[in-house]
Design a protein around this motif. Structure first.
Motif, PDB file in Angstrom:
ATOM      1  N   ALA A 108       0.833  -1.200   0.000  1.00 22.57           N
ATOM      2  CA  ALA A 108       0.000   0.000   0.000  1.00 22.57           C
ATOM      3  C   ALA A 108       0.871   1.254   0.000  1.00 22.57           C
ATOM      4  N   GLU A 109       0.424   2.266  -0.744  1.00 21.89           N
ATOM      5  CA  GLU A 109       1.050   3.581  -0.727  1.00 21.89           C
ATOM      6  C   GLU A 109      -0.020   4.592  -0.344  1.00 21.89           C
ATOM      7  N   SER A 110       0.395   5.823  -0.120  1.00 23.46           N
ATOM      8  CA  SER A 110      -0.584   6.856   0.208  1.00 23.46           C
ATOM      9  C   SER A 110      -1.482   7.110  -0.997  1.00 23.46           C
ATOM     10  N   LEU A 111      -2.729   7.458  -0.742  1.00 22.33           N
ATOM     11  CA  LEU A 111      -3.670   7.693  -1.835  1.00 22.33           C
ATOM     12  C   LEU A 111      -3.225   8.846  -2.741  1.00 22.33           C
ATOM     13  N   PRO A 112      -2.713   9.958  -2.182  1.00 26.05           N
ATOM     14  CA  PRO A 112      -2.220  11.018  -3.077  1.00 26.05           C
ATOM     15  C   PRO A 112      -1.104  10.534  -4.003  1.00 26.05           C
ATOM     16  N   GLU A 113      -0.233   9.662  -3.503  1.00 25.95           N
ATOM     17  CA  GLU A 113       0.848   9.137  -4.337  1.00 25.95           C
ATOM     18  C   GLU A 113       0.296   8.249  -5.452  1.00 25.95           C
ATOM     19  N   ILE A 114      -0.711   7.432  -5.132  1.00 26.68           N
ATOM     20  CA  ILE A 114      -1.296   6.568  -6.166  1.00 26.68           C
ATOM     21  C   ILE A 114      -2.005   7.417  -7.213  1.00 26.68           C
ATOM     22  N   ARG A 115      -2.703   8.452  -6.752  1.00 24.46           N
ATOM     23  CA  ARG A 115      -3.382   9.344  -7.710  1.00 24.46           C
ATOM     24  C   ARG A 115      -2.362   9.994  -8.647  1.00 24.46           C
ATOM     25  N   ARG A 116      -1.232  10.411  -8.071  1.00 27.14           N
ATOM     26  CA  ARG A 116      -0.197  11.031  -8.901  1.00 27.14           C
ATOM     27  C   ARG A 116       0.299  10.044  -9.948  1.00 27.14           C
ATOM     28  N   ARG A 135       4.700  -0.850 -18.365  1.00 27.69           N
ATOM     29  CA  ARG A 135       5.589  -1.116 -17.229  1.00 27.69           C
ATOM     30  C   ARG A 135       4.998  -0.616 -15.915  1.00 27.69           C
ATOM     31  N   MET A 136       4.209   0.458 -15.969  1.00 27.19           N
ATOM     32  CA  MET A 136       3.647   1.044 -14.752  1.00 27.19           C
ATOM     33  C   MET A 136       2.426   0.296 -14.226  1.00 27.19           C
ATOM     34  N   LEU A 137       1.608  -0.240 -15.133  1.00 28.62           N
ATOM     35  CA  LEU A 137       0.289  -0.728 -14.736  1.00 28.62           C
ATOM     36  C   LEU A 137       0.293  -1.877 -13.732  1.00 28.62           C
ATOM     37  N   PRO A 138       1.115  -2.918 -13.876  1.00 27.03           N
ATOM     38  CA  PRO A 138       1.035  -4.008 -12.894  1.00 27.03           C
ATOM     39  C   PRO A 138       1.226  -3.534 -11.457  1.00 27.03           C
ATOM     40  N   GLY A 139       2.271  -2.746 -11.217  1.00 23.09           N
ATOM     41  CA  GLY A 139       2.511  -2.245  -9.867  1.00 23.09           C
ATOM     42  C   GLY A 139       1.427  -1.295  -9.413  1.00 23.09           C
ATOM     43  N   LEU A 140       0.914  -0.485 -10.325  1.00 23.07           N
ATOM     44  CA  LEU A 140      -0.138   0.470  -9.978  1.00 23.07           C
ATOM     45  C   LEU A 140      -1.418  -0.243  -9.550  1.00 23.07           C
ATOM     46  N   LEU A 141      -1.792  -1.285 -10.273  1.00 26.09           N
ATOM     47  CA  LEU A 141      -2.988  -2.047  -9.912  1.00 26.09           C
ATOM     48  C   LEU A 141      -2.824  -2.738  -8.562  1.00 26.09           C
ATOM     49  N   ARG A 142      -1.642  -3.293  -8.321  1.00 29.35           N
ATOM     50  CA  ARG A 142      -1.414  -3.988  -7.048  1.00 29.35           C
ATOM     51  C   ARG A 142      -1.444  -3.025  -5.865  1.00 29.35           C
ATOM     52  N   THR A 143      -0.761  -1.890  -6.015  1.00 29.88           N
ATOM     53  CA  THR A 143      -0.697  -0.959  -4.889  1.00 29.88           C
ATOM     54  C   THR A 143      -2.048  -0.305  -4.636  1.00 29.88           C
ATOM     55  N   ALA A 144      -2.855  -0.105  -5.687  1.00 34.44           N
ATOM     56  CA  ALA A 144      -4.197   0.456  -5.500  1.00 34.44           C
ATOM     57  C   ALA A 144      -5.090  -0.518  -4.746  1.00 34.44           C
ATOM     58  N   ALA A 146      -3.996  -2.895  -2.715  1.00 37.06           N
ATOM     59  CA  ALA A 146      -3.460  -2.992  -1.365  1.00 37.06           C
ATOM     60  C   ALA A 146      -3.909  -1.813  -0.513  1.00 37.06           C
ATOM     61  N   ALA A 147      -3.976  -0.629  -1.096  1.00 33.04           N
ATOM     62  CA  ALA A 147      -4.418   0.564  -0.361  1.00 33.04           C
ATOM     63  C   ALA A 147      -5.881   0.427   0.054  1.00 33.04           C
ATOM     64  N   THR A 148      -6.689  -0.182  -0.811  1.00 26.24           N
ATOM     65  CA  THR A 148      -8.099  -0.396  -0.470  1.00 26.24           C
ATOM     66  C   THR A 148      -8.233  -1.364   0.705  1.00 26.24           C
ATOM     67  N   VAL A 149      -7.444  -2.440   0.685  1.00 31.08           N
ATOM     68  CA  VAL A 149      -7.489  -3.423   1.773  1.00 31.08           C
ATOM     69  C   VAL A 149      -7.020  -2.799   3.085  1.00 31.08           C
ATOM     70  N   ALA A 150      -6.000  -1.935   2.993  1.00 31.80           N
ATOM     71  CA  ALA A 150      -5.405  -1.363   4.206  1.00 31.80           C
ATOM     72  C   ALA A 150      -6.201  -0.208   4.779  1.00 31.80           C
ATOM     73  N   GLU A 159     -12.464   6.611  -0.515  1.00 30.00           N
ATOM     74  CA  GLU A 159     -11.511   7.268  -1.396  1.00 30.00           C
ATOM     75  C   GLU A 159     -10.562   6.243  -2.023  1.00 30.00           C
ATOM     76  N   ALA A 160     -10.148   5.251  -1.242  1.00 28.82           N
ATOM     77  CA  ALA A 160      -9.250   4.221  -1.753  1.00 28.82           C
ATOM     78  C   ALA A 160      -9.936   3.385  -2.831  1.00 28.82           C
ATOM     79  N   VAL A 161     -11.202   3.055  -2.611  1.00 24.12           N
ATOM     80  CA  VAL A 161     -11.948   2.283  -3.617  1.00 24.12           C
ATOM     81  C   VAL A 161     -12.066   3.069  -4.921  1.00 24.12           C
ATOM     82  N   LEU A 162     -12.312   4.382  -4.816  1.00 27.88           N
ATOM     83  CA  LEU A 162     -12.410   5.206  -6.016  1.00 27.88           C
ATOM     84  C   LEU A 162     -11.074   5.242  -6.756  1.00 27.88           C
ATOM     85  N   VAL A 163      -9.980   5.343  -6.015  1.00 28.38           N
ATOM     86  CA  VAL A 163      -8.657   5.330  -6.642  1.00 28.38           C
ATOM     87  C   VAL A 163      -8.428   3.994  -7.346  1.00 28.38           C
TER      88      VAL A 163
END
Length: 416
Positions: A108-116, A135-144, A146-150, A159-163
C-alpha cells in the motif's frame, strides 16, 4: 453451382436474393467489385467497412451480416503472453475455493501518491508511450488494491476504492487501445462495479464510455449503442447547473451512440446522436480534460472530428477533405478551443489519408502516414486503418515504390 459453406457468405447470398438483386447489381450499387461479392458468397472473409457498404445497399443493419461460426485458427503469440504476464497477474489473479487471495498482495502507498501515479500513467498514455504505461500498470494495480485493503476509516476506504476504480479504468483504456480485449473487459467491468458500490455515478459512467469503445472495437454495435443510450438517459445533466465533467461524460456517451449507429447502418439515429454530442460540446465550450471526472478530452473539436469520421465511413472522400482543415478543425480554432487527444486527432488524419487514396493521391496519403509516424511513436503500428491505407497505396501505386513507402510498409508489417 456448388458453394463453399460460410456463415457470412450464406447470409449475404440470402439477403441479396431476398432483395431481388444479382451479384452484379449488388456490386455496382455498393461500389464494390463483382469479384469481392463472389469471394464473400463463396466463403471468403471481408472487412467491416466492406460489410457496411453491402448492408447499406441491402437496407439492413451491418450487424445482420455477423453470422456465427467457428473462429479462424489463432497464430502462436508467445511474445505477447510474456509481455502481458505481469499485467495478467495483477488484473486476473488465480481464484481458489476459499476467500483467501492467491495473488501477490502488493504494498500500500498513500492515496495522493497513487493518484499522482495514475495521472502520470494517463499522461504517458495520451503521449502514445505505451511501453511506459505497460511497465507502470502491474505495480499500480497492485498498490491500489493494497491501499483499499489497508484503508480503515470509512471515508478513507471510499476514497481508496475510487482510486482503485480509476486504476482499473486506466488499465481498461490502455488494453483496449492495444487490442487486448478480454483483459480490457475485465478491467472495465471491475472498475464500473467498484464505482457503483460507491454510488459514484460519474466514475461508473466514465467506465461505461470506455466499455462502449471496447464493444465498438469488437463490432458489437447493437450492444454498444444500447448501453451508451441507456446510460446517457440515466445521467442526463441539467445544463444550467452541470459541471464540465458531467457534460463531457454525457457528450462522450452520445459520441459512442453515433459511432455504433453509423457503423450499423442506422444513419438517422447517428445524425441525432451527433447533434446531441455537439450540443454537449458547445455547452462545455473548450476541449475539457480532467481524469477525475472523465478519462478523455471532450469538446467542440472532438465532436467535429467524429462527425467527419462518419463521412469517411460513408465513403465521402471529398467531404472528408473539405472539412478536414475547415471550421472547428482549422488551426486557429484548435488554438482557441484546444486540441483533442492525440488518439482522436491521429485517427482523424488516418481518415484523411484514406480519402487521399480513394481519390488517387497516393503521395498525399503517404505524407499523412509519415507525419503520424513521426509524431506518435508506435501508436500507428496498433492501427488496422494504417495498414489498410498502406495496402491500398501499394496496390494502386503505378510507379516504382519510393524508399519512404518501403520503409513504412516494413514499419506497419504490410507486404508489397
Amino acid at each position: 453451382m456448388a458453394h463453399n459453406s460460410s456463415p457470412l457468405g450464406e447470409t449475404v447470398r440470402a439477403l441479396r436474393r431476398t432483395a431481388g438483386m444479382s451479384q452484379e447489381q449488388l456490386a455496382e450499387d455498393s461500389g464494390l467489385s463483382v469479384g469481392t461479392i463472389r469471394k464473400i458468397e463463396q466463403g471468403g472473409q471481408a472487412r467491416v467497412d466492406t460489410l457496411h457498404l453491402i448492408a447499406r445497399t441491402l437496407g439492413v443493419p451491418t450487424s445482420t451480416l455477423f453470422a456465427p461460426g467457428a473462429p479462424l485458427p489463432v497464430e502462436e503469440d508467445g511474445t505477447n503472453r510474456q509481455l502481458l504476464a505481469q499485467l495478467r497477474q495483477a488484473l486476473m489473479p488465480p481464484v481458489g475455493i476459499s476467500a483467501q487471495t492467491l495473488a501477490d498482495p502488493g504494498e500500500a502507498e498513500s492515496l495522493p501518491e497513487i493518484r499522482r501515479r495514475i495521472e502520470d500513467a494517463l499522461e504517458l498514455y495520451n503521449a502514445d508511450r505505451y511501453d511506459s504505461v505497460a511497465r507502470m500498470l502491474p505495480g499500480l494495480l497492485r498498490t491500489a488494491e493494497a491501499a483499499t485493503v489497508a484503508a480503515g476509516e470509512e471515508e478513507t476506504h471510499q476514497e481508496a476504492v475510487l482510486v482503485q476504480a480509476h486504476a482499473l479504468l486506466l488499465a481498461g483504456k490502455y488494453l483496449t487501445q492495444v487490442r487486448q480485449y478480454d483483459m480490457a473487459y475485465h478491467a472495465f467491468v471491475d472498475g464500473i462495479r467498484l464505482a457503483r458500490e460507491l454510488d459514484d455515478t460519474q466514475a461508473a459512467a466514465t467506465g461505461v464510455t470506455g466499455l462502449c469503445w471496447l464493444l465498438l472495437r469488437q463490432d458489437r454495435f447493437d450492444e454498444a449503442e444500447h448501453l451508451a443510450a441507456t446510460t446517457a438517459e440515466q445521467i442526463e445533466p441539467k445544463f444550467s447547473t452541470a459541471t464540465a465533467g458531467q457534460l463531457a461524460v454525457w457528450g462522450e456517451l452520445w459520441l459512442r451512440i453515433a459511432s455504433a449507429a453509423v457503423r450499423n447502418n442506422r444513419p438517422d439515429e447517428a445524425a441525432e446522436a451527433r447533434r446531441m454530442a455537439a450540443t454537449a460540446a458547445s455547452a462545455v465550450g473548450v476541449e475539457h480534460a480532467d481524469y477525475r471526472t472523465h478519462f478523455s478530452r471532450f469538446g467542440p473539436v472532438t465532436a467535429e472530428l467524429k462527425a467527419v469520421e462518419d463521412l469517411a465511413l460513408a465513403g465521402d472522400a471529398h467531404g472528408v477533405l473539405r472539412r478536414a482543415g475547415d471550421g472547428l478543425l482549422s488551426r486557429s480554432a484548435r488554438r482557441k478551443v484546444g486540441r483533442p487527444t492525440n488518439f482522436n486527432w491521429n485517427r482523424h488524419r488516418l481518415d484523411v489519408a484514406k480519402a487521399h487514396v480513394i481519390l488517387g493521391s497516393t503521395q498525399d496519403a503517404m505524407d499523412e502516414l509519415v507525419r503520424i509516424r513521426r509524431t506518435t511513436g508506435n501508436w500507428i503500428q496498433h492501427q488496422p486503418m494504417a495498414r489498410y491505407v498502406m495496402r491500398d497505396i501499394l496496390s494502386t501505386r503505378k510507379r516504382t515504390l519510393t524508399k519512404e513507402m518501403r520503409d513504412m510498409a516494413v514499419h506497419l508489417n504490410v507486404h508489397a
